[in-house]
Scaffold this active site. Structure first.
Site, PDB file in Angstrom:
ATOM      1  N   SER A  49       3.160   3.933   3.535  1.00 40.10           N
ATOM      2  CA  SER A  49       2.512   5.114   2.497  1.00 40.10           C
ATOM      3  C   SER A  49       3.604   6.113   2.611  1.00 40.10           C
ATOM      4  CB  SER A  49       1.198   5.440   2.680  1.00 40.10           C
ATOM      5  OG  SER A  49       0.675   6.663   2.112  1.00 40.10           O
ATOM      6  N   TYR A  77      -5.590   8.218   8.908  1.00 41.27           N
ATOM      7  CA  TYR A  77      -4.889   7.284   8.021  1.00 41.27           C
ATOM      8  C   TYR A  77      -3.367   7.279   8.213  1.00 41.27           C
ATOM      9  CZ  TYR A  77      -3.019   5.077   3.685  1.00 41.27           C
ATOM     10  OH  TYR A  77      -2.450   4.240   2.866  1.00 41.27           O
TER      11      TYR A  77
HETATM   12  N1  LIG Z   1      -3.243   2.688  -3.550  1.00 40.73           N
HETATM   13  C1  LIG Z   1      -2.476   3.606  -3.309  1.00 40.73           C
HETATM   14  O1  LIG Z   1      -2.282   4.717  -3.779  1.00 40.73           O
HETATM   15  C2  LIG Z   1      -1.738   3.519  -1.931  1.00 40.73           C
HETATM   16  C3  LIG Z   1      -0.878   4.509  -1.581  1.00 40.73           C
HETATM   17  C4  LIG Z   1       0.085   4.357  -0.494  1.00 40.73           C
HETATM   18  C5  LIG Z   1      -0.206   3.357   0.524  1.00 40.73           C
HETATM   19  N2  LIG Z   1      -1.187   2.182  -0.116  1.00 40.73           N
HETATM   20  C6  LIG Z   1      -1.189   0.811   0.564  1.00 40.73           C
HETATM   21  O2  LIG Z   1      -1.306  -0.182  -0.087  1.00 40.73           O
HETATM   22  C7  LIG Z   1      -1.900  -1.163   0.661  1.00 40.73           C
HETATM   23  C8  LIG Z   1      -2.803  -1.799  -0.487  1.00 40.73           C
HETATM   24  O3  LIG Z   1      -3.991  -0.884  -0.567  1.00 40.73           O
HETATM   25  P1  LIG Z   1      -4.384  -1.108  -2.078  1.00 40.73           P
HETATM   26  O4  LIG Z   1      -4.259   0.525  -2.633  1.00 40.73           O
HETATM   27  O5  LIG Z   1      -4.222  -2.419  -2.884  1.00 40.73           O
HETATM   28  O6  LIG Z   1      -6.114  -0.989  -1.729  1.00 40.73           O
HETATM   29  P2  LIG Z   1      -7.091  -2.105  -2.090  1.00 40.73           P
HETATM   30  O7  LIG Z   1      -7.121  -2.467  -3.340  1.00 40.73           O
HETATM   31  O8  LIG Z   1      -8.448  -1.334  -1.232  1.00 40.73           O
HETATM   32  O9  LIG Z   1      -7.011  -3.109  -1.239  1.00 40.73           O
HETATM   33  C9  LIG Z   1      -6.892  -3.406   0.413  1.00 40.73           C
HETATM   34  C10 LIG Z   1      -6.967  -4.716   0.532  1.00 40.73           C
HETATM   35  O10 LIG Z   1      -6.986  -5.035   2.013  1.00 40.73           O
HETATM   36  C11 LIG Z   1      -8.146  -5.968   2.108  1.00 40.73           C
HETATM   37  N3  LIG Z   1      -8.749  -5.398   3.459  1.00 40.73           N
HETATM   38  C12 LIG Z   1      -9.400  -4.754   3.752  1.00 40.73           C
HETATM   39  N4  LIG Z   1      -9.828  -4.838   5.156  1.00 40.73           N
HETATM   40  C13 LIG Z   1      -9.543  -5.767   5.547  1.00 40.73           C
HETATM   41  C14 LIG Z   1      -9.729  -6.594   6.845  1.00 40.73           C
HETATM   42  N5  LIG Z   1     -10.538  -5.898   7.783  1.00 40.73           N
HETATM   43  N6  LIG Z   1      -9.521  -7.965   6.815  1.00 40.73           N
HETATM   44  C15 LIG Z   1      -8.652  -8.396   5.974  1.00 40.73           C
HETATM   45  N7  LIG Z   1      -8.306  -7.820   4.614  1.00 40.73           N
HETATM   46  C16 LIG Z   1      -8.906  -6.535   4.539  1.00 40.73           C
HETATM   47  C17 LIG Z   1      -8.985  -5.689   1.069  1.00 40.73           C
HETATM   48  O11 LIG Z   1      -9.891  -7.078   1.020  1.00 40.73           O
HETATM   49  P3  LIG Z   1     -11.229  -7.407   1.492  1.00 40.73           P
HETATM   50  O12 LIG Z   1     -11.965  -6.007   1.166  1.00 40.73           O
HETATM   51  O13 LIG Z   1     -11.610  -8.440   0.525  1.00 40.73           O
HETATM   52  O14 LIG Z   1     -11.190  -7.618   2.850  1.00 40.73           O
HETATM   53  C18 LIG Z   1      -8.015  -5.666  -0.210  1.00 40.73           C
HETATM   54  O15 LIG Z   1      -7.688  -6.880  -0.468  1.00 40.73           O
HETATM   55  C19 LIG Z   1      -2.577  -0.545   1.970  1.00 40.73           C
HETATM   56  O16 LIG Z   1      -1.582  -0.812   2.980  1.00 40.73           O
HETATM   57  C20 LIG Z   1      -2.518   0.818   1.508  1.00 40.73           C
HETATM   58  O17 LIG Z   1      -2.584   1.611   2.456  1.00 40.73           O
HETATM   59  C21 LIG Z   1      -1.875   2.171  -1.232  1.00 40.73           C
END
Ligand SMILES: NC(=O)c1ccc[n+]([C@@H]2O[C@H](COP(=O)([O-])OP(=O)(O)OC[C@H]3O[C@@H](n4cnc5c(N)ncnc54)[C@H](OP(=O)(O)O)[C@@H]3O)[C@@H](O)[C@H]2O)c1
Length: 270
Positions: A143, A156
């Site tokens: 991130s 985080y």
């Molecule tokens: N969106 C942004 O702006 C942003 C910015 C910087 C970094 N990121 C990073 O990008 C990555 C993806 O995030 P996203 O934005 O796509 O968020 P998201 O839509 O909330 O996706 C998170 C994923 O992780 C899974 N997950 C959560 N807890 C889990 C657990 N205990 N075991 C297995 N799977 C788990 C969730 O599925 P389930 O709930 O079905 O388990 C979901 O598929 C993350 O590493 C996040 O930190 C995102």
């Protein structure tokens, strides 16, 4: 040489929604057989169906990746059922938006377990197979917060900084092998991460959210070039290097931004 090739295999964690779901389908569209995992079976099913339209041998597992004792067995199972893992994308993570004065202990422990310890254990489980086969790449989804810890997201950000540091040293350890390690830092991507309960509102609400497809584009470019680190959008790299050149100036600017946001009564919405 990129590991993203037709006939290759990828394991993408946290692929039931958001960035992971988009990455999984896009890698399948490149001809890769994709393994996906997360906790919600019904959300995984839709993503798997979309992957299988491209690569019918793609598969999914319902797993809670915060169960650290189960990670090694899960990695072995995924590798056995996919036949190999050429690309591991450590994507699953949870956000935590809370000021330090209000942080509960579980809000420190849970993110470090899921966002740092779990991908490290999974990497350890998958790496020997990659080295034995003489081919592979590990991409950790970090991130921008890993390099620029925003106020209200210390718990985080620390997990992402730890993962980035892990990945950096790993890249050097692997330098003379056919296996590589990379970190990809999204900025603000339009996903459900900003709507998850038990989080305070985000202070990043005035930065334009990009679609998850921007992360795939960056990942494909990063793997093709072999770059260790990349940002989405790429201009965050300039902010990171500007910060490194003048840390106190950066921090006072960030404090000014926070003061202005709080004076505006912002953030008012999550
Ligand atoms: N969106 C942004 O702006 C942003 C910015 C910087 C970094 N990121 C990073 O990008 C990555 C993806 O995030 P996203 O934005 O796509 O968020 P998201 O839509 O909330 O996706 C998170 C994923 O992780 C899974 N997950 C959560 N807890 C889990 C657990 N205990 N075991 C297995 N799977 C788990 C969730 O599925 P389930 O709930 O079905 O388990 C979901 O598929 C993350 O590493 C996040 O930190 C995102």
């Amino acid at each position: 040489m990129t590991v993203v090739t037709a006939g290759g295999t990828a394991l993408v964690t946290g692929a039931s929604t958001g960035i992971g779901a988009q990455l999984a389908v896009d890698l399948a569209a490149q001809g890769m057989t994709v393994g996906i995992c997360a906790r919600r079976a019904e959300r995984l099913a839709g993503v798997l169906e979309a992957c299988r339209r491209h690569t019918p041998a793609s598969r999914s597992w319902t797993v809670d990746l915060s169960d650290l004792d189960a990670i090694a067995a899960f990695g072995a199972r995924a590798e056995a059922e996919l036949g190999s893992i050429d690309l591991l994308v450590n994507n699953a993570a949870m956000p935590k938006r809370r000021f330090v004065t209000a942080l509960r202990d579980d809000e420190i422990d849970d993110p470090i377990r899921l966002n740092y310890l779990s991908p490290v254990r999974l990497t350890k489980a998958v790496l020997p197979g990659m080295l034995a086969r003489g081919k592979g790449a590990v991409v950790c989804i970090g991130s921008v917060a890993a390099r620029m810890s925003p106020p209200g997201e210390t718990s985080y950000s620390a997990t992402k900084a730890a993962l980035t540091a892990f990945c950096e040293g790993l890249a050097v350890e692997l330098w003379d092998t056919p296996v590589s390690a990379h970190v990809l830092h999204p900025g603000i991507i339009a996903t459900e991460l900003f709507d998850l309960p038990d989080n305070d509102p985000s202070y990043a609400d005035d930065i334009e959210a990009l679609p998850a497809s921007a992360v795939t584009e960056a990942l494909l470019e990063q793997l093709a070039s072999g770059a260790f680190e990349a940002y989405v959008p790429s201009w965050f790299a300039d902010i990171a290097s500007g910060k490194a050149a003048n840390l106190d100036g950066y921090l006072s600017g960030a404090a000014e931004y926070l003061r202005a946001k709080q004076a505006d009564g912002d953030p008012g919405e999550s």
